[in-house]
Enzyme design. Structure first.
Site, PDB file in Angstrom:
ATOM      1  N   SER A 150      39.062  41.730  20.449  1.00  0.00           N
ATOM      2  CA  SER A 150      39.190  42.864  19.654  1.00  0.00           C
ATOM      3  C   SER A 150      37.808  43.517  19.445  1.00  0.00           C
ATOM      4  CB  SER A 150      39.642  42.557  18.294  1.00  0.00           C
ATOM      5  OG  SER A 150      40.363  43.530  17.650  1.00  0.00           O
ATOM      6  N   TYR A 182      37.617  55.781   9.337  1.00  0.00           N
ATOM      7  CA  TYR A 182      36.705  56.594  10.068  1.00  0.00           C
ATOM      8  C   TYR A 182      36.968  58.153  10.135  1.00  0.00           C
ATOM      9  CZ  TYR A 182      34.444  51.972  10.200  1.00  0.00           C
ATOM     10  OH  TYR A 182      33.832  50.636   9.842  1.00  0.00           O
ATOM     11  N   ARG A 215      43.636  52.948  18.260  1.00  0.00           N
ATOM     12  CA  ARG A 215      43.991  52.176  17.232  1.00  0.00           C
ATOM     13  C   ARG A 215      44.309  52.852  15.963  1.00  0.00           C
ATOM     14  NH1 ARG A 215      40.455  46.806  15.432  1.00  0.00           N
ATOM     15  NH2 ARG A 215      41.757  45.801  16.862  1.00  0.00           N
ATOM     16  N   GLY A 253      39.602  38.910  17.143  1.00  0.00           N
ATOM     17  CA  GLY A 253      38.355  39.251  16.799  1.00  0.00           C
ATOM     18  C   GLY A 253      37.440  37.855  16.487  1.00  0.00           C
TER      19      GLY A 253
HETATM   20  C1  LIG Z   1      32.308  41.713  12.839  1.00  0.00           C
HETATM   21  C2  LIG Z   1      33.246  42.619  12.949  1.00  0.00           C
HETATM   22  C3  LIG Z   1      33.162  43.687  13.393  1.00  0.00           C
HETATM   23  C4  LIG Z   1      34.254  44.443  13.620  1.00  0.00           C
HETATM   24  N1  LIG Z   1      34.143  46.017  14.200  1.00  0.00           N
HETATM   25  C5  LIG Z   1      35.370  46.787  14.576  1.00  0.00           C
HETATM   26  C6  LIG Z   1      35.072  47.822  15.373  1.00  0.00           C
HETATM   27  O1  LIG Z   1      33.867  48.306  15.607  1.00  0.00           O
HETATM   28  N2  LIG Z   1      36.088  48.556  15.654  1.00  0.00           N
HETATM   29  C7  LIG Z   1      37.414  48.158  15.210  1.00  0.00           C
HETATM   30  O2  LIG Z   1      38.342  48.862  15.567  1.00  0.00           O
HETATM   31  N3  LIG Z   1      37.482  46.870  14.411  1.00  0.00           N
HETATM   32  C8  LIG Z   1      36.495  46.335  14.099  1.00  0.00           C
HETATM   33  N4  LIG Z   1      36.746  45.130  13.510  1.00  0.00           N
HETATM   34  C9  LIG Z   1      37.933  44.731  13.334  1.00  0.00           C
HETATM   35  C10 LIG Z   1      38.612  43.585  14.524  1.00  0.00           C
HETATM   36  O3  LIG Z   1      38.632  44.462  15.766  1.00  0.00           O
HETATM   37  C11 LIG Z   1      39.930  43.251  14.013  1.00  0.00           C
HETATM   38  O4  LIG Z   1      40.828  44.105  13.965  1.00  0.00           O
HETATM   39  C12 LIG Z   1      39.731  42.109  12.717  1.00  0.00           C
HETATM   40  O5  LIG Z   1      38.626  41.311  12.720  1.00  0.00           O
HETATM   41  C13 LIG Z   1      41.135  41.356  12.856  1.00  0.00           C
HETATM   42  O6  LIG Z   1      41.278  40.532  13.607  1.00  0.00           O
HETATM   43  P1  LIG Z   1      40.754  39.015  13.763  1.00  0.00           P
HETATM   44  O7  LIG Z   1      41.622  38.352  12.417  1.00  0.00           O
HETATM   45  O8  LIG Z   1      41.164  38.566  15.027  1.00  0.00           O
HETATM   46  O9  LIG Z   1      39.306  39.002  13.193  1.00  0.00           O
HETATM   47  C14 LIG Z   1      35.591  44.120  13.364  1.00  0.00           C
HETATM   48  C15 LIG Z   1      35.701  42.980  12.868  1.00  0.00           C
HETATM   49  C16 LIG Z   1      34.599  42.070  12.589  1.00  0.00           C
HETATM   50  C17 LIG Z   1      34.923  40.637  12.136  1.00  0.00           C
END
Ligand SMILES: Cc1cc2nc3c(=O)[nH]c(=O)nc-3n(C[C@H](O)[C@H](O)[C@H](O)COP(=O)(O)O)c2cc1C
Ligand SMILES: Cc1cc2nc3c(=O)[nH]c(=O)nc-3n(C[C@H](O)[C@H](O)[C@H](O)COP(=O)(O)OP(=O)(O)OC[C@H]3O[C@@H](n4cnc5c(N)ncnc54)[C@H](O)[C@@H]3O)c2cc1C
Length: 790
Positions: A414, A573, A621, A718
């Site tokens: 992600s 955003y 997204r 992620g």
């Molecule tokens: C450190 C970090 C940075 C993130 N940056 C973005 C990003 O740039 N764009 C985005 O759409 N989501 C971003 N997210 C959200 C992740 O893509 C994801 O949707 C979210 O962490 C939930 O998934 P997970 O439970 O597998 O971590 C970020 C998440 C984390 C932890």
């Protein structure tokens, strides 16, 4: 202690019996407004786990219950003329009348005073005259209502109607009958409770009920007569199930399930248990089980703790997380039944898997342990249903075609902002970070949100694609991924909007910079929080410039060689803030209706799609809910997804929230998946668009379960990838799978098996010699429902 108990249901009676056993000097008085044999309802269900607790707490009650149990292992799913059986579930049920009888007798034997046919005295009086007052007075608790300002209950009336009925047809399993009637889908939840009958709950969406039973309701008959007519119609509609057997009522009426939560369960010496404190939809096990578990915990805390105050605090601390978790599962289950109309098209194998995993607590792996044959059947079905049918393999390792792009498996890294760019320039950090994720086995690795201009950055550490140097740096990352791995790499393009000019994540996420802030822009001049800058409302001319910026960045991304482009329309955003009515209050053609709020994001999408190479897929997204009143919710999300699909999106990446600071997300295991599920079933199938689930999907088991149930086509993970860059390869090793869809890079192949752990030289304990009453050894295993023997 003098204890007053209001309510002689399972919670009140069981607590009274337990507390009296623990200390005979307690004086326990119950008020029950009904007669002892006046009980409503039919069967109550227990899982093996609950039974273990009950067995320990009061063996006499347990032994009595056991004499009456109907036990079974199977769940039969009747759908579209087929019956699919999933085994190994371990349920026990008994008649509610019988259960109350056992508990009433136990209370009588132990010297609990029970006033039947007696309204409880006023709660103020009880609180004054008794040391402890127990509100076990059910979902409509008067005691809770009397102090509603303290308990702060919240009620949510759900969208299905149900009626709790019984039948003299004795089922041999837990039965789901899913019927597509001319009025819409109706379902029966049926289970045996003794040798004479079964519980027979009929449930359907309000709209279906209106079509089927609305005429009867419109007759304005006395309630009893109206219910009798409804029941006759139920018998008629399910005549083929009942096969000549009768349906009978017991104070049965049409109800909408009421989800109830309280902010606190205690007020001084008054404490709530059972339905008075919380409700959980009947489809995941009865309220009776929760009420009895509450009673058990409260009695134990009173016994263990030095004083009442500490005991009541300990009771709530122990039970609240368990109840919340059960309520989350119950919520997922009740929502699933509300949406059942979206699933009936599924083939019987998938539908059966979907229904048994609907609460997200039961998974592919759990089911494999319970019933390997059932799981082998669904794995085979899944493999056979692929565009190119194959032999069964772990579902996550089937390939997928996203637009024209072949992905080797179903895992996406992600998008995650690393806040490690310098003046928008990605660095070696990005090369190593994304490179290692591509080596780790995922099919597709997404970059962080790459920003379309310096002002479009979230923080000074965010990267861009708006200079030739940035394009060259990204090309280096893409070339590495393409050269060293068979993974694909996608770019996520976005603009920060009103959430820009903030600090690096670890220095204060979403907080403005201490110095060097730049102006932020948005659809309306509404700050993200009082601490953030008030954004400038964008003019139409500026919108056109911003759209062109997206186009220039997309052209650079195409030249850099990215395989996928994702437009970031989530998380508050810029593009997301146009979609949400909470951040978009414009009165021009870019604000107001959803159609207007989508106008700018769609204009950007179309302009980018026009320059993005036709053979390369584009995804979007979205935040499928704002988690806040007045914001977007799942119905809007379906409309948003449909709009992007109509404009040519190849995939919808379904995230949620982060749109307003005041949001109240319901976090939990794969908590965003229900949104992906709705979108996949309503939009994905119609347009052939891929749906990506994301959010707290942390195990391969979750991924396999999501795919098999048809809740998503791909899963993005992620944080699990921050924990383990080789998450996908390790998931393959853990499943002992090394076939197609898994590529260990040649230089890593020597490490493709789980490393050996240290071996102890001593003999392993093999025998246990344990007698009843003797302390068990460290190795003794306790199986619920079985006594230790040896
Ligand atoms: C450190 C970090 C940075 C993130 N940056 C973005 C990003 O740039 N764009 C985005 O759409 N989501 C971003 N997210 C959200 C992740 O893509 C994801 O949707 C979210 O962490 C939930 O998934 P997970 O439970 O597998 O971590 C970020 C998440 C984390 C932890
Ligand atoms: C119609 C219906 C049928 C149901 N059938 C089933 C079923 O078949 N299987 C199943 O598992 N669950 C069933 N349930 C759900 C189940 O009853 C509850 O989840 C469970 O009983 C909760 O236990 P409790 O002790 O907290 O409350 P309850 O069982 O609701 O008990 C509360 C008791 O308090 C009494 N009371 C309330 N106020 C006062 C007062 N002021 N003074 C004196 N007495 C008072 C009530 O008469 C009642 O007996 C049914 C619910 C309903 C509404």
């Amino acid at each position: 202690m003098r204890i007053a108990v209001v309510g002689g249901g399972p919670g009140g009676l069981y607590f009274s019996a337990l507390v009296k056993q623990l200390d005979r000097s307690h004086e326990v008085t119950i008020w029950e407004r009904n007669a002892p044999d006046d009980t409503f309802g039919f069967g109550v269900v227990f899982s093996d786990e609950t039974l273990g607790g009950i067995e320990h707490a009061d063996p006499l009650v347990f032994a009595e219950m056991q004499r009456h149990f109907a036990r079974w292992d199977d769940i039969d799913v009747h759908h579209r003329g087929t019956t699919t059986t999933s085994g190994g579930h371990g349920f026990a049920a008994m008649s509610r009348t019988e259960l109350l009888g056992i508990l009433q007798r136990r209370c009588g034997d132990l010297g609990v005073t029970v006033h039947y046919r007696a309204e409880a005295p006023h709660p103020d009086r009880l609180r004054e005259e008794y040391d402890l007052v127990l509100a076990a007075d059910g979902a409509r608790s008067q005691l809770r209502t009397a102090y509603a300002d303290v308990f702060r209950p919240s009620f949510e009336t759900r969208r299905c109607k149900y009626m709790w009925l019984g039948t003299d047809l004795v089922f041999e399993a837990f039965k789901f009958y899913v019927e597509e009637t001319p009025h819409g889908v109706m379902q029966i939840h049926g289970y045996p409770y003794d040798r004479t009958g079964s519980t027979f709950i009929v449930e359907m969406h309000d709209d279906v009920w209106q079509r089927a039973f609305g005429n009867i309701a419109a007759l304005d008959l006395p309630p009893g007569e109206s219910d009798t007519k409804s029941i006759a119609l139920v018998e008629q509609l399910f005549a083929h199930v009942l096969d000549g057997h009768r349906v009978f009522a017991n104070n049965s009426k049409w109800l909408n399930f009421l989800s109830l939560r309280n902010e606190t369960w205690r007020h001084g010496n008054l404490v709530l248990i059972g339905d008075a404190a919380h409700t959980a939809h009947f489809s995941i096990g009865s309220g009776t089980k929760l009420a009895m578990e509450d009673a058990l915990a409260l009695a134990a805390c009173l016994h263990e703790q030095p004083d009442l105050d500490t005991a009541l605090t300990a009771y709530e601390a122990e039970r609240r997380p368990v109840v919340l978790s059960t309520q989350r599962a119950a919520q997922a289950s009740l929502e699933w039944f509300e949406d059942i109309g979206h699933y009936v098209h599924q083939e019987p194998e998938q539908f059966a898997f979907n229904i048994v995993t609907r609460s997200r607590r039961v998974t592919h792996e759990n089911l494999r342990l319970r019933d390997p044959e059932f799981v082998a059947g669904i794995d085979t079905w899944f493999a056979g249903s692929q565009p190119v049918p194959t032999a069964p393999r772990p579902p996550m390792f089937h390939p997928y075609r996203l637009g024209h792009l072949e992905l080797k498996n179903r895992i996406i890294v992600s998008a995650m902002d690393m806040y490690s760019a310098v003046d928008g320039l990605p660095t070696d950090f990005h090369l190593v970070h994304l490179g290692s994720k591509a080596l780790g086995g995922a099919a597709l690795v997404m970059t962080e949100m790459v920003c379309t201009s310096p002002e479009g950055r979230i923080t000074p550490g965010c990267s861009g694609l708006y200079t030739p140097e940035q394009e060259a740096a990204w090309t280096r990352v893409v070339d590495f991924v393409h050269g060293a791995t068979d993974a694909r790499i996608g770019v996520q393009l976005g603009h920060s909007g009103r959430k820009g000019s903030t600090r690096l994540m670890w220095e204060g996420i979403d907080e403005p910079l201490p110095e060097g802030n730049w102006d932020v822009v948005a659809p309306s001049a509404l700050p993200y929080s009082p601490a953030n800058q008030v954004p400038r409302e964008l003019s139409e001319a500026e919108l056109a410039d911003l759209r062109d910026e997206f186009v220039r960045n997309a052209e650079a991304a195409a030249r850099a060689g990215f395989d996928v482009l994702e437009l970031h329309c989530a998380h508050g955003y810029l593009l997301s803030s146009f979609i949400s009515p909470l951040s978009n209050r414009r009165t021009d053609r870019y604000g107001g209706s959803l159609e207007n709020r989508l106008r700018f994001p769609l204009e950007v999408f179309d302009a980018v799609r026009a320059v993005w190479p036709a053979e390369r897929p584009m995804t979007v997204r979205i935040s499928a809910t704002d988690w806040f009143e007045g914001g977007t919710d799942v119905d809007d999300a379906v409309a948003v997804a449909r709009a992007f699909a109509e404009h040519g999106a190849d995939g919808i990446d379904v995230s949620t929230g982060q749109v307003v600071k005041e949001e109240r997300p319901a976090f939990g295991r794969s908590y965003q998946t229900p949104y992906a599920d709705r979108i996949r079933n309503e939009v994905g199938r119609e347009f052939g668009v891929a749906v990506i689930a994301v959010g707290a999907i942390s195990s391969y088991d979750d991924v396999n379960s999501i795919l098999l149930a048809g809740r998503a086509d791909l899963c993005a993970l992620g944080r699990p990838h921050l924990y383990d860059p080789q998450w996908t390869l390790h998931a393959a090793a853990d499943q002992e799978y090394a076939g197609p869809g898994v590529t260990w890079p040649d230089p890593f192949k020597a490490g493709s098996r789980r490393p050996q752990t240290g071996r102890s030289e001593g003999p392993r304990p093999r025998l246990e010699l344990v007698r009843h009453g003797e302390p068990r050894t460290r190795h003794a295993r306790w199986r619920p429902g079985s006594a230790p023997t040896g």
